[in-house]
Structure formats: C-alpha cells, structure tokens
Scaffold this motif. Structure first.
Motif, PDB file in Angstrom:
ATOM      1  N   THR A  50     -26.739  21.740  14.004  1.00 49.50           N
ATOM      2  CA  THR A  50     -26.260  22.508  12.860  1.00 49.50           C
ATOM      3  C   THR A  50     -27.126  22.254  11.628  1.00 49.50           C
ATOM      4  OG1 THR A  50     -24.001  22.447  13.721  1.00 49.50           O
ATOM      5  CG2 THR A  50     -24.258  22.948  11.375  1.00 49.50           C
ATOM      6  N   LEU A  51     -27.437  20.997  11.379  1.00 47.54           N
ATOM      7  CA  LEU A  51     -28.302  20.673  10.231  1.00 47.54           C
ATOM      8  C   LEU A  51     -29.692  21.280  10.407  1.00 47.54           C
ATOM      9  CD1 LEU A  51     -27.277  16.959   9.564  1.00 47.54           C
ATOM     10  CD2 LEU A  51     -26.728  18.972   8.172  1.00 47.54           C
ATOM     11  N   GLU A  52     -30.235  21.180  11.604  1.00 47.55           N
ATOM     12  CA  GLU A  52     -31.553  21.753  11.864  1.00 47.55           C
ATOM     13  C   GLU A  52     -31.544  23.266  11.629  1.00 47.55           C
ATOM     14  OE1 GLU A  52     -34.511  20.834  15.349  1.00 47.55           O
ATOM     15  OE2 GLU A  52     -33.128  22.421  15.969  1.00 47.55           O
ATOM     16  N   ALA A  53     -30.526  23.952  12.128  1.00 43.78           N
ATOM     17  CA  ALA A  53     -30.429  25.402  11.946  1.00 43.78           C
ATOM     18  C   ALA A  53     -30.243  25.756  10.472  1.00 43.78           C
ATOM     19  CB  ALA A  53     -29.269  25.958  12.776  1.00 43.78           C
ATOM     20  N   PHE A  54     -29.442  24.981   9.773  1.00 47.88           N
ATOM     21  CA  PHE A  54     -29.201  25.237   8.351  1.00 47.88           C
ATOM     22  C   PHE A  54     -30.500  25.093   7.557  1.00 47.88           C
ATOM     23  CE2 PHE A  54     -28.026  23.755   4.075  1.00 47.88           C
ATOM     24  CZ  PHE A  54     -27.275  24.848   3.661  1.00 47.88           C
ATOM     25  N   ILE A  61     -32.520  28.070   5.578  1.00 49.26           N
ATOM     26  CA  ILE A  61     -32.837  27.967   4.149  1.00 49.26           C
ATOM     27  C   ILE A  61     -34.337  28.153   3.937  1.00 49.26           C
ATOM     28  CG2 ILE A  61     -32.886  26.384   2.170  1.00 49.26           C
ATOM     29  CD1 ILE A  61     -30.111  27.568   2.798  1.00 49.26           C
ATOM     30  N   ARG A  62     -35.156  27.536   4.777  1.00 54.04           N
ATOM     31  CA  ARG A  62     -36.622  27.694   4.660  1.00 54.04           C
ATOM     32  C   ARG A  62     -37.032  29.155   4.794  1.00 54.04           C
ATOM     33  NH1 ARG A  62     -38.553  22.620   8.293  1.00 54.04           N
ATOM     34  NH2 ARG A  62     -38.334  21.041   6.684  1.00 54.04           N
ATOM     35  N   ILE A  63     -36.441  29.850   5.740  1.00 53.95           N
ATOM     36  CA  ILE A  63     -36.763  31.266   5.940  1.00 53.95           C
ATOM     37  C   ILE A  63     -36.355  32.083   4.716  1.00 53.95           C
ATOM     38  CG2 ILE A  63     -36.122  33.317   7.279  1.00 53.95           C
ATOM     39  CD1 ILE A  63     -35.994  31.478   9.745  1.00 53.95           C
ATOM     40  N   ILE A  64     -35.186  31.812   4.193  1.00 55.26           N
ATOM     41  CA  ILE A  64     -34.699  32.553   3.027  1.00 55.26           C
ATOM     42  C   ILE A  64     -35.564  32.281   1.811  1.00 55.26           C
ATOM     43  CG2 ILE A  64     -32.779  32.737   1.394  1.00 55.26           C
ATOM     44  CD1 ILE A  64     -30.914  32.273   3.880  1.00 55.26           C
ATOM     45  N   VAL A  65     -35.866  31.016   1.563  1.00 54.61           N
ATOM     46  CA  VAL A  65     -36.676  30.639   0.397  1.00 54.61           C
ATOM     47  C   VAL A  65     -38.083  31.226   0.505  1.00 54.61           C
ATOM     48  CG1 VAL A  65     -37.762  28.670  -0.779  1.00 54.61           C
ATOM     49  CG2 VAL A  65     -35.344  28.579  -0.174  1.00 54.61           C
ATOM     50  N   ALA A  66     -38.650  31.211   1.716  1.00 56.91           N
ATOM     51  CA  ALA A  66     -40.000  31.744   1.909  1.00 56.91           C
ATOM     52  C   ALA A  66     -40.024  33.271   1.885  1.00 56.91           C
ATOM     53  CB  ALA A  66     -40.577  31.232   3.224  1.00 56.91           C
ATOM     54  N   GLY A  67     -38.848  33.883   1.960  1.00 57.03           N
ATOM     55  CA  GLY A  67     -38.771  35.343   1.939  1.00 57.03           C
ATOM     56  C   GLY A  67     -39.190  35.995   3.241  1.00 57.03           C
ATOM     57  N   ARG A  68     -39.222  35.235   4.316  1.00 53.69           N
ATOM     58  CA  ARG A  68     -39.597  35.771   5.626  1.00 53.69           C
ATOM     59  C   ARG A  68     -38.320  36.024   6.429  1.00 53.69           C
ATOM     60  NH1 ARG A  68     -42.725  30.630   6.335  1.00 53.69           N
ATOM     61  NH2 ARG A  68     -41.017  30.345   7.772  1.00 53.69           N
ATOM     62  N   LEU A  69     -37.761  37.154   6.256  1.00 54.40           N
ATOM     63  CA  LEU A  69     -36.500  37.445   6.931  1.00 54.40           C
ATOM     64  C   LEU A  69     -36.705  38.321   8.163  1.00 54.40           C
ATOM     65  CD1 LEU A  69     -34.257  38.059   3.797  1.00 54.40           C
ATOM     66  CD2 LEU A  69     -34.315  36.052   5.264  1.00 54.40           C
ATOM     67  N   SER A 121     -33.948  35.177  14.926  1.00 50.87           N
ATOM     68  CA  SER A 121     -33.509  34.981  16.312  1.00 50.87           C
ATOM     69  C   SER A 121     -33.965  33.631  16.857  1.00 50.87           C
ATOM     70  CB  SER A 121     -33.987  36.124  17.206  1.00 50.87           C
ATOM     71  OG  SER A 121     -35.379  36.112  17.357  1.00 50.87           O
ATOM     72  N   LEU A 122     -35.127  33.148  16.413  1.00 48.35           N
ATOM     73  CA  LEU A 122     -35.588  31.834  16.853  1.00 48.35           C
ATOM     74  C   LEU A 122     -34.641  30.735  16.356  1.00 48.35           C
ATOM     75  CD1 LEU A 122     -37.642  30.066  18.279  1.00 48.35           C
ATOM     76  CD2 LEU A 122     -38.983  30.054  16.167  1.00 48.35           C
ATOM     77  N   VAL A 123     -34.209  30.846  15.096  1.00 44.78           N
ATOM     78  CA  VAL A 123     -33.256  29.870  14.553  1.00 44.78           C
ATOM     79  C   VAL A 123     -31.958  29.930  15.352  1.00 44.78           C
ATOM     80  CG1 VAL A 123     -31.824  29.271  12.551  1.00 44.78           C
ATOM     81  CG2 VAL A 123     -34.239  29.839  12.229  1.00 44.78           C
ATOM     82  N   TRP A 124     -31.468  31.134  15.613  1.00 44.58           N
ATOM     83  CA  TRP A 124     -30.214  31.291  16.355  1.00 44.58           C
ATOM     84  C   TRP A 124     -30.349  30.777  17.782  1.00 44.58           C
ATOM     85  CZ3 TRP A 124     -25.370  31.525  15.520  1.00 44.58           C
ATOM     86  CH2 TRP A 124     -24.499  31.970  16.487  1.00 44.58           C
TER      87      TRP A 124
END
Length: 126
Positions: A28-32, A36-44, A50-53
C-alpha cells in the motif's frame, strides 16, 4: 488436543497474519508513493497508472494468500463447527477477492501487452 500443539498453532497464526500485514502495508505504501510521484510529475498515462495498480494488486494477492494460510492453520485447532463455519466464510470471501484481483491483474497485463504491440507496430518502418 495437546496443549503445546495449540500454543504452537496459535503462535504460527499470529506470525502468518503479521507477515500478511507487513506485505499489505508495504504494498500500500509503495503504491501510494508511486501514485504521488506520477501525479507530481504530471505523467498520468494509462500505462503508468496500470503499472501501479498491477504492482499493488500483486502485493494484495500475496497478503490475502498469507491470511488464507493463517485461516487454514487456525481451523486445525477450532473446537466448534460454528468457528469452522466462520473461518470457511472468511476463506470463501478472501478466495473471491483473490480471484477478482487476479482477474483484474490479468486484464491489465493484457492491456499493457496490447499497448506495447501497438507501439511496436506504429514505430516499425513501413
């Protein structure tokens, strides 16, 4: 049943459930953090989400498998049919969760493969 066997079984259940807790919390921590990294980097992109999920699903499946193992061990010392029935219901629920998580992970894997094939086809010289 021998008292020492009950004692060992109870301790084993606690250890296995502890392992399940560690696995689920870590996943859960790893996914969170990854989200957050994806959101902050703007790479959505769909692929990154899907890789995170997919990774998170693997951790959940591992945790559920540990919990199911603990339930199986615990039923070996259950003194009543009521407790065995309760454990069976929990096992069924966890098994269904595991099934649906695995199914979702398989669909994500297939989508990722399809996306990769489409990219390869688009990048190939004509």
């Amino acid at each position: 049943m021998e008292e020492w066997l009950v004692y060992l079984t109870e301790r084993a259940v606690v250890l296995i459930n502890g392992a399940a807790l560690v696995v689920v919390v870590y996943g859960t921590l790893e996914a969170f953090v990854a989200a957050i990294r994806i959101i902050v980097a703007g790479r959505l992109s769909e692929e990154e989400r899907s890789l995170v999920w997919l990774t998170f699903g693997r951790w959940l499946v591992a945790g559920l498998s540990f919990q199911l193992a603990a339930d199986i061990v615990e039923t070996s010392i259950s003194p009543s049919w009521e407790e065995i029935g309760r454990f069976a219901a929990i096992a069924v629920i966890r098994t269904f969760l595991n099934f649906f998580i695995n199914r979702d992970m398989g669909e994500l894997r297939e989508r990722r493969k399809e996306t990769a094939r489409e990219r390869q086809a688009a990048a190939a010289p004509e």
